[in-house]
Motif scaffolding. Structure first.
Motif, PDB file in Angstrom:
ATOM      1  N   SER A 133      -3.508  65.148  84.736  1.00 37.70           N
ATOM      2  CA  SER A 133      -4.127  64.251  85.702  1.00 37.70           C
ATOM      3  C   SER A 133      -3.385  62.921  85.676  1.00 37.70           C
ATOM      4  O   SER A 133      -3.080  62.382  84.601  1.00 37.70           O
ATOM      5  N   LYS A 134      -3.091  62.406  86.852  1.00 35.92           N
ATOM      6  CA  LYS A 134      -2.499  61.075  86.969  1.00 35.92           C
ATOM      7  C   LYS A 134      -3.222  60.353  88.089  1.00 35.92           C
ATOM      8  O   LYS A 134      -3.338  60.875  89.199  1.00 35.92           O
ATOM      9  N   ARG A 135      -3.731  59.147  87.771  1.00 35.59           N
ATOM     10  CA  ARG A 135      -4.503  58.378  88.738  1.00 35.59           C
ATOM     11  C   ARG A 135      -3.969  56.954  88.823  1.00 35.59           C
ATOM     12  O   ARG A 135      -3.697  56.328  87.800  1.00 35.59           O
ATOM     13  N   SER A 136      -3.827  56.483  90.045  1.00 34.35           N
ATOM     14  CA  SER A 136      -3.469  55.085  90.301  1.00 34.35           C
ATOM     15  C   SER A 136      -4.699  54.434  90.901  1.00 34.35           C
ATOM     16  O   SER A 136      -5.251  54.939  91.879  1.00 34.35           O
ATOM     17  N   LEU A 156      -4.235  69.347  92.953  1.00 31.91           N
ATOM     18  CA  LEU A 156      -5.129  68.776  93.952  1.00 31.91           C
ATOM     19  C   LEU A 156      -4.832  67.285  94.034  1.00 31.91           C
ATOM     20  O   LEU A 156      -4.926  66.574  93.027  1.00 31.91           O
ATOM     21  N   ARG A 157      -4.465  66.833  95.216  1.00 37.62           N
ATOM     22  CA  ARG A 157      -4.249  65.404  95.448  1.00 37.62           C
ATOM     23  C   ARG A 157      -5.467  64.857  96.187  1.00 37.62           C
ATOM     24  O   ARG A 157      -6.006  65.502  97.077  1.00 37.62           O
ATOM     25  N   TYR A 158      -5.875  63.650  95.803  1.00 36.40           N
ATOM     26  CA  TYR A 158      -7.063  63.067  96.405  1.00 36.40           C
ATOM     27  C   TYR A 158      -6.952  61.543  96.448  1.00 36.40           C
ATOM     28  O   TYR A 158      -6.123  60.950  95.739  1.00 36.40           O
ATOM     29  N   SER A 159      -7.769  60.941  97.267  1.00 39.52           N
ATOM     30  CA  SER A 159      -7.886  59.480  97.287  1.00 39.52           C
ATOM     31  C   SER A 159      -9.332  59.120  97.593  1.00 39.52           C
ATOM     32  O   SER A 159     -10.017  59.813  98.347  1.00 39.52           O
ATOM     33  N   ILE A 160      -9.767  58.060  96.979  1.00 37.27           N
ATOM     34  CA  ILE A 160     -11.133  57.543  97.172  1.00 37.27           C
ATOM     35  C   ILE A 160     -11.003  56.057  97.430  1.00 37.27           C
ATOM     36  O   ILE A 160     -10.281  55.361  96.706  1.00 37.27           O
ATOM     37  N   TYR A 175     -12.095  48.897  96.223  1.00 40.51           N
ATOM     38  CA  TYR A 175     -11.334  49.613  95.204  1.00 40.51           C
ATOM     39  C   TYR A 175     -10.759  50.874  95.821  1.00 40.51           C
ATOM     40  O   TYR A 175     -11.254  51.379  96.829  1.00 40.51           O
ATOM     41  N   GLU A 176      -9.695  51.366  95.205  1.00 37.97           N
ATOM     42  CA  GLU A 176      -9.061  52.585  95.679  1.00 37.97           C
ATOM     43  C   GLU A 176      -8.518  53.342  94.478  1.00 37.97           C
ATOM     44  O   GLU A 176      -7.948  52.751  93.562  1.00 37.97           O
ATOM     45  N   VAL A 177      -8.687  54.651  94.500  1.00 34.77           N
ATOM     46  CA  VAL A 177      -8.151  55.529  93.464  1.00 34.77           C
ATOM     47  C   VAL A 177      -7.384  56.645  94.160  1.00 34.77           C
ATOM     48  O   VAL A 177      -7.926  57.306  95.048  1.00 34.77           O
ATOM     49  N   LYS A 178      -6.132  56.818  93.776  1.00 33.03           N
ATOM     50  CA  LYS A 178      -5.320  57.922  94.275  1.00 33.03           C
ATOM     51  C   LYS A 178      -4.911  58.738  93.068  1.00 33.03           C
ATOM     52  O   LYS A 178      -4.491  58.171  92.060  1.00 33.03           O
ATOM     53  N   GLY A 179      -5.013  60.058  93.189  1.00 33.08           N
ATOM     54  CA  GLY A 179      -4.687  60.862  92.024  1.00 33.08           C
ATOM     55  C   GLY A 179      -4.247  62.262  92.344  1.00 33.08           C
ATOM     56  O   GLY A 179      -4.313  62.727  93.480  1.00 33.08           O
ATOM     57  N   VAL A 180      -3.783  62.890  91.291  1.00 37.26           N
ATOM     58  CA  VAL A 180      -3.423  64.302  91.349  1.00 37.26           C
ATOM     59  C   VAL A 180      -3.922  64.924  90.051  1.00 37.26           C
ATOM     60  O   VAL A 180      -3.868  64.298  88.990  1.00 37.26           O
ATOM     61  N   GLN A 181      -4.449  66.126  90.150  1.00 33.32           N
ATOM     62  CA  GLN A 181      -4.858  66.851  88.950  1.00 33.32           C
ATOM     63  C   GLN A 181      -4.455  68.309  89.095  1.00 33.32           C
ATOM     64  O   GLN A 181      -4.410  68.839  90.192  1.00 33.32           O
ATOM     65  N   VAL A 240      -2.370  52.559  86.162  1.00 35.40           N
ATOM     66  CA  VAL A 240      -1.976  53.969  86.266  1.00 35.40           C
ATOM     67  C   VAL A 240      -2.402  54.620  84.956  1.00 35.40           C
ATOM     68  O   VAL A 240      -2.043  54.144  83.872  1.00 35.40           O
ATOM     69  N   ILE A 241      -3.191  55.684  85.073  1.00 33.38           N
ATOM     70  CA  ILE A 241      -3.723  56.384  83.899  1.00 33.38           C
ATOM     71  C   ILE A 241      -3.327  57.854  83.998  1.00 33.38           C
ATOM     72  O   ILE A 241      -3.506  58.482  85.035  1.00 33.38           O
ATOM     73  N   ARG A 242      -2.796  58.362  82.898  1.00 31.04           N
ATOM     74  CA  ARG A 242      -2.383  59.771  82.872  1.00 31.04           C
ATOM     75  C   ARG A 242      -3.014  60.463  81.675  1.00 31.04           C
ATOM     76  O   ARG A 242      -2.964  59.964  80.559  1.00 31.04           O
ATOM     77  N   ASP A 243      -3.614  61.633  81.943  1.00 29.58           N
ATOM     78  CA  ASP A 243      -4.176  62.486  80.900  1.00 29.58           C
ATOM     79  C   ASP A 243      -3.436  63.812  80.966  1.00 29.58           C
ATOM     80  O   ASP A 243      -3.269  64.377  82.047  1.00 29.58           O
ATOM     81  N   GLU A 244      -3.045  64.300  79.811  1.00 30.12           N
ATOM     82  CA  GLU A 244      -2.286  65.550  79.797  1.00 30.12           C
ATOM     83  C   GLU A 244      -2.551  66.290  78.498  1.00 30.12           C
ATOM     84  O   GLU A 244      -2.570  65.700  77.429  1.00 30.12           O
ATOM     85  N   ASN A 245      -2.792  67.585  78.626  1.00 29.69           N
ATOM     86  CA  ASN A 245      -2.872  68.464  77.464  1.00 29.69           C
ATOM     87  C   ASN A 245      -2.328  69.827  77.872  1.00 29.69           C
ATOM     88  O   ASN A 245      -1.748  69.962  78.945  1.00 29.69           O
ATOM     89  N   LEU A 246      -2.511  70.830  77.048  1.00 29.38           N
ATOM     90  CA  LEU A 246      -1.947  72.146  77.351  1.00 29.38           C
ATOM     91  C   LEU A 246      -2.544  72.793  78.599  1.00 29.38           C
ATOM     92  O   LEU A 246      -1.904  73.610  79.247  1.00 29.38           O
ATOM     93  N   LEU A 247      -3.773  72.453  78.943  1.00 26.95           N
ATOM     94  CA  LEU A 247      -4.460  73.104  80.057  1.00 26.95           C
ATOM     95  C   LEU A 247      -4.598  72.241  81.304  1.00 26.95           C
ATOM     96  O   LEU A 247      -4.863  72.757  82.388  1.00 26.95           O
TER      97      LEU A 247
END
Length: 190
Positions: free
Chosen positions: A150-153, A182-186, A168-174, A140-147
């Motif tokens: 993003s969180k991806r599993s 935006l929620r997405y999965s690949i 492989y599978e990636v599920k995320g929200v940004q 699980v990776i999360r990136d966050e700043n003032l603007l």
């Protein structure tokens, strides 16, 4: 005077290079799996082989789009798994490590970030076979700043005998600060 300046510069450069510290080992624990080396080896192998991939992409309420691809940029495709590399001495202090043996002789290693750590990788789960081959990687990776937020599993499945990626599978929200999320999965299957 010119020769003196050149000699002084040479001595200064020699002094700086003599003070270089030796490179620390990649891991404090020799039992840890080298995620970065594994991902790079798989990128190189898949880039050369270019196997067919069944890839599905889903965003929000849209239906799945599934296509078969014969060419992929594997460095881009597996970039999130390369980001999950926490096997560096400078990062180790930010993670709690747990290890358990499996019934078949393999092991499971879990890394979770400490409460006060400000690092993007929140967790890393590695399932290693008795033959020391990766079976599963979850992160699980999360990136966050003032603007931006993003969180991806991400989950990577490998053949337990060969360690080669099977899917492989990636599920995320940004979310941008002034926009909707935006929620997405690949998902990719080799």
């Amino acid at each position: 005077m010119k020769n003196y300046s050149i000699a002084l510069l040479g001595v200064a450069l020699l002094a700086f290079t003599a003070c270089d510290r030796p490179v620390p080992p990649v891991s404090d624990n020799p039992n840890d799996f080298d995620v970065a080396a594994y991902v790079q080896a798989e990128i190189d192998r898949l880039q050369a082989k270019q196997p067919a991939v069944l890839k599905s992409v889903k965003t929000e309420d849209q239906p799945d789009e599934t296509i078969q691809l014969d060419q992929l940029d594997w460095a881009d495709e597996l970039a999130i798994f390369a980001e999950a590399d926490i096997n560096k001495p400078t990062l180790r202090e930010y993670y709690n490590r747990e290890e358990e043996q499996t019934a078949d002789g393999g092991k499971i290693i879990r890394f979770t970030k400490t409460e006060d750590a400000k690092v993007p990788v929140e967790s890393l789960y590695l399932e290693i076979s008795a033959q020391d081959k990766l079976q599963q990687l979850r992160t699980v990776i999360r990136d966050e700043n003032l603007l931006f937020y993003s969180k991806r599993s991400a989950t990577l499945e490998s053949n337990p005998e060969t360690g080669r990626i099977q899917g492989y599978e990636v599920k995320g929200v940004q979310k941008m600060i002034f926009g909707d999320s935006l929620r997405y999965s690949i998902m990719g299957t080799l």
